[in-house]
Design an enzyme around this catalytic site. Structure first.
Site, PDB file in Angstrom:
ATOM      1  N   MET A 142      13.291   2.728  -5.863  1.00 54.89           N
ATOM      2  CA  MET A 142      13.523   2.221  -4.503  1.00 54.89           C
ATOM      3  C   MET A 142      12.217   1.824  -3.807  1.00 54.89           C
ATOM      4  O   MET A 142      12.249   1.322  -2.688  1.00 54.89           O
ATOM      5  CB  MET A 142      14.222   3.275  -3.641  1.00 54.89           C
ATOM      6  CG  MET A 142      15.679   3.502  -3.986  1.00 54.89           C
ATOM      7  SD  MET A 142      15.778   4.493  -5.478  1.00 54.89           S
ATOM      8  CE  MET A 142      17.552   4.563  -5.697  1.00 54.89           C
ATOM      9  N   HIS A 143      11.086   2.110  -4.411  1.00 58.12           N
ATOM     10  CA  HIS A 143       9.820   1.844  -3.726  1.00 58.12           C
ATOM     11  C   HIS A 143       9.285   0.461  -4.089  1.00 58.12           C
ATOM     12  O   HIS A 143       9.589  -0.089  -5.144  1.00 58.12           O
ATOM     13  CB  HIS A 143       8.811   2.939  -4.067  1.00 58.12           C
ATOM     14  CG  HIS A 143       9.193   4.285  -3.483  1.00 58.12           C
ATOM     15  ND1 HIS A 143       8.529   5.442  -3.775  1.00 58.12           N
ATOM     16  CD2 HIS A 143      10.181   4.646  -2.638  1.00 58.12           C
ATOM     17  CE1 HIS A 143       9.083   6.456  -3.131  1.00 58.12           C
ATOM     18  NE2 HIS A 143      10.090   5.989  -2.441  1.00 58.12           N
ATOM     19  N   VAL A 166       0.879  -1.171   0.000  1.00 54.62           N
ATOM     20  CA  VAL A 166       0.000   0.000   0.000  1.00 54.62           C
ATOM     21  C   VAL A 166       0.916   1.220   0.000  1.00 54.62           C
ATOM     22  O   VAL A 166       1.577   1.491   1.009  1.00 54.62           O
ATOM     23  CB  VAL A 166      -0.917   0.021   1.244  1.00 54.62           C
ATOM     24  CG1 VAL A 166      -1.881   1.209   1.171  1.00 54.62           C
ATOM     25  CG2 VAL A 166      -1.677  -1.287   1.387  1.00 54.62           C
ATOM     26  N   GLY A 167       1.016   1.905  -1.111  1.00 54.09           N
ATOM     27  CA  GLY A 167       1.945   3.032  -1.201  1.00 54.09           C
ATOM     28  C   GLY A 167       1.360   4.155  -2.029  1.00 54.09           C
ATOM     29  O   GLY A 167       0.480   3.934  -2.863  1.00 54.09           O
ATOM     30  N   GLU A 194       1.054  -2.723   5.571  1.00 55.34           N
ATOM     31  CA  GLU A 194       0.615  -1.372   5.968  1.00 55.34           C
ATOM     32  C   GLU A 194      -0.685  -1.453   6.766  1.00 55.34           C
ATOM     33  O   GLU A 194      -0.923  -0.633   7.653  1.00 55.34           O
ATOM     34  CB  GLU A 194       0.421  -0.495   4.729  1.00 55.34           C
ATOM     35  CG  GLU A 194       1.710   0.001   4.075  1.00 55.34           C
ATOM     36  CD  GLU A 194       2.381  -1.034   3.179  1.00 55.34           C
ATOM     37  OE1 GLU A 194       1.826  -2.142   2.997  1.00 55.34           O
ATOM     38  OE2 GLU A 194       3.470  -0.731   2.661  1.00 55.34           O
ATOM     39  N   GLU A 240       7.456  18.466  -7.199  1.00 53.61           N
ATOM     40  CA  GLU A 240       7.598  17.334  -6.279  1.00 53.61           C
ATOM     41  C   GLU A 240       7.901  17.772  -4.847  1.00 53.61           C
ATOM     42  O   GLU A 240       8.127  18.950  -4.562  1.00 53.61           O
ATOM     43  CB  GLU A 240       8.713  16.408  -6.780  1.00 53.61           C
ATOM     44  CG  GLU A 240       8.212  15.333  -7.750  1.00 53.61           C
ATOM     45  CD  GLU A 240       7.456  14.216  -7.013  1.00 53.61           C
ATOM     46  OE1 GLU A 240       7.364  14.278  -5.767  1.00 53.61           O
ATOM     47  OE2 GLU A 240       6.964  13.288  -7.694  1.00 53.61           O
TER      48      GLU A 240
END
Lengths: 478, 81
Positions: free
Chosen positions: A185-186, A165-166, A228, A277
């Site tokens: 990296m995620h 869950v991101g 998560e 960002e």
């Protein structure tokens, strides 16, 4: 005392309203530039800023837009069910305390309010479903920037812990088409790579408009197989409610306003962005994956929850600040119990301040380097400032004192060449690669005998008693 | 409200088609460029909607688009998935 728990966005907005932390704006506003400018302005009001709710946007019917829901320390405290005046330092401490109760099994519910309406295939029109709008001048379009994305490991799809869950930015590119940014990296990038190696699409579900805790967890760098939902249960001190999404079967927040389901199309890349960002800089245009939406489920008159981000600090810094400090602290503490506290609230932990006791000379440098090799550190922690155990890393004047007196560049700087960093860091050359720096701002200990630190001044032994006495006198005066 | 195709303010060769129109009051149109995927609402400030006023830093040429890297890179196909 058991803290308040919110199962959905509406419940939390009511709490913000009760506490005077929700400003309803019912005069007609323009989608652009009014909403982003107002959210940007709220971020400039500081630690006490309210959330904003717009319900009269020119050209829309019944649009409801919530911004700034996590946009201040007050709102962050209320999200955790704490009194809104709880200090940031105490919120982080409570976050750590609750984290240690992980895992808390989720509660499965059958009656999600988002099941009330649905559409499939070419009936889907994201522009009608959500009151989309632009944030910053240079953005390539309208974005979903606060919606948890749920995906599974293609090689281990039944593993609940590996279900991710991101939050990833998503540009709306058509009635049922999105661009999505998976930073390498995620976790979702690992899952997409596995799917693409197999020549497959990666199914996803996207939950728009949620209770405040799952949004925090979706921005927290948990370990790959940590759920998560189980961490959300720990953080809210109550099982987290989930339901099965009808198309993918993925577990999604029971209380969401809208659930989108579809796939990241495997082996496809298309121009996306730029987008202002969290680094306070735009990402340049890159070719990124594309999402096809196949089914939408939604509450009647859903609330569109989103956030403004730009030059820090904005809502995103409150949202992910403590959520970044805590896993870094836990992962460092697991190996080095000397670590006292971690402040990684600057640009999602691109800079981290760590306080630690020293085992022996050189130890503080090892702690700083270790922070860079934690899962989150691989893409962040470009700079680690390590300070003594009696320095509070959240107290920046104390940190500046340590930097100004404990650091001699001859021996206290460790520069590591060409390390990994997430590709949004504007200083990286090429994107994704940067030198990293540990600044050892601790007092040298044997066998490191540099400097003249034998005569440090400390608060007098009687000072603590006088602090109490003076505070009591001040309180009596009111 | 103009529902004809429009030139893209961001890229020189782009043509934008109508993505959606305001559900109430004929107030605005959202356009989307078929070349660079830029989208905008007709009622936004002119610095975002008119080519002459569009910020230099965010303009895209065909060369910029061709040079844009894949993020993340597409991995090689596995022989035995």
């Amino acid at each position: 005392m058991k803290s308040k728990v919110f199962d959905d966005l509406r419940g939390f907005l009511s709490e913000l309203d009760r506490q005077g932390q929700l400003l309803r704006i019912s005069e007609e506003v323009t989608a652009e530039p009014d909403i982003a400018a107002a959210a940007n302005a709220a971020a400039r009001l500081g630690d006490t800023a309210p959330a904003l709710m717009f319900d009269n946007v020119a050209g829309f019917i019944k649009a409801q837009i919530a911004v700034g829901v996590h946009g201040s320390w007050r709102n962050h405290a209320l999200a955790l069910g704490l009194p809104m005046e709880t200090s940031m330092r105490d919120q982080v401490a409570e976050f750590i305390r609750r984290w240690e109760t992980f895992p808390v099994a989720p509660e499965r519910r059958d009656d999600p309010p988002w099941a009330e309406n649905s559409a499939e295939g070419d009936e889907i029109d994201l522009f009608s479903l959500l009151p989309l709008f632009r944030l910053n001048d240079g953005d390539g379009g309208f974005y979903l920037d606060k919606a948890p994305v749920i995906s599974r490991d293609p090689e281990d799809p039944d593993n609940f812990g590996k279900q991710n869950v991101g939050i990833y930015r998503m540009q709306v590119k058509g009635a049922r088409r999105l661009g999505l940014q998976p930073v390498p990296m995620h976790d979702i990038a690992l899952q997409l790579t596995k799917a693409e190696e197999r020549g497959e699409d990666l199914p996803i579900a996207i939950a728009v408009g949620n209770d405040p805790v799952i949004t925090m967890m979706a921005g927290t760098p948990l370990e790959y197989d940590q759920s998560e939902y189980e961490m959300a249960g720990a953080l809210r001190q109550s099982p987290y409610p989930i339901s099965s999404a009808p198309l993918t079967g993925f577990d999604v927040p029971w209380g969401a306003e809208v659930v989108l389901e579809g796939v990241i199309e495997g082996r496809t890349r298309e121009l996306e962005g730029p987008f202002g960002e969290f680094t306070g800089h735009y990402s340049g245009g890159r070719k990124m994956p594309v999402v096809r939406i196949d089914r939408v489920s939604y509450r009647t008159d859903p609330i569109f929850e989103t956030l403004y981000l730009g030059m820090p600090w904005t809502e995103i810094d409150f949202l992910i600040g403590p959520a970044t400090c805590v896993p870094l602290y836990q992962q460092l503490k697991a190996e080095y119990p000397e670590v006292q506290a971690v402040n990684a609230m600057y640009t999602h932990g691109l800079l981290a301040i760590i306080s630690t006791k020293k085992r022996y000379g050189g130890f503080a440098k090892a702690v700083g380097v270790r922070a860079m090799t934690t899962p989150h550190g691989l893409g962040y922690v470009k700079m680690a400032i390590v300070v003594d155990e009696d320095i509070d890393p959240f107290n920046l004047p104390q940190v500046m004192w340590a930097l100004s007196t404990k650091v001699n560049p001859d021996g206290d700087l460790v520069q590591l060449p060409k390390m990994s960093v997430m590709n949004l860091d504007p200083s990286a050359v090429p994107p994704g690669i940067s030198d990293k720096l540990v600044i050892d701002a601790t007092t040298p200990v044997a066998p490191d005998v540099r400097g003249h630190y034998g005569q440090a001044a400390h608060d007098l032994p009687e000072t603590a008693q006088w602090v109490t006495r003076l505070n009591a006198m001040l309180a009596d005066r009111i | 409200m103009n529902t004809d195709n429009q030139p893209c303010p961001r890229c020189p060769d782009g043509t934008a088609t109508v993505a959606t129109v305001s559900p109430s009051g004929n107030i605005w149109t959202v356009y989307m460029c078929r070349v660079c995927h830029f989208s905008w609402r007709s009622t936004e400030p002119k610095r975002r909607t008119e080519s002459a006023l569009y910020p230099e830093a965010f303009r895209l040429t065909a060369a910029d688009m061709a040079a844009a890297p894949d993020v993340p890179a597409v991995p090689p196909l596995r022989r035995n998935p």
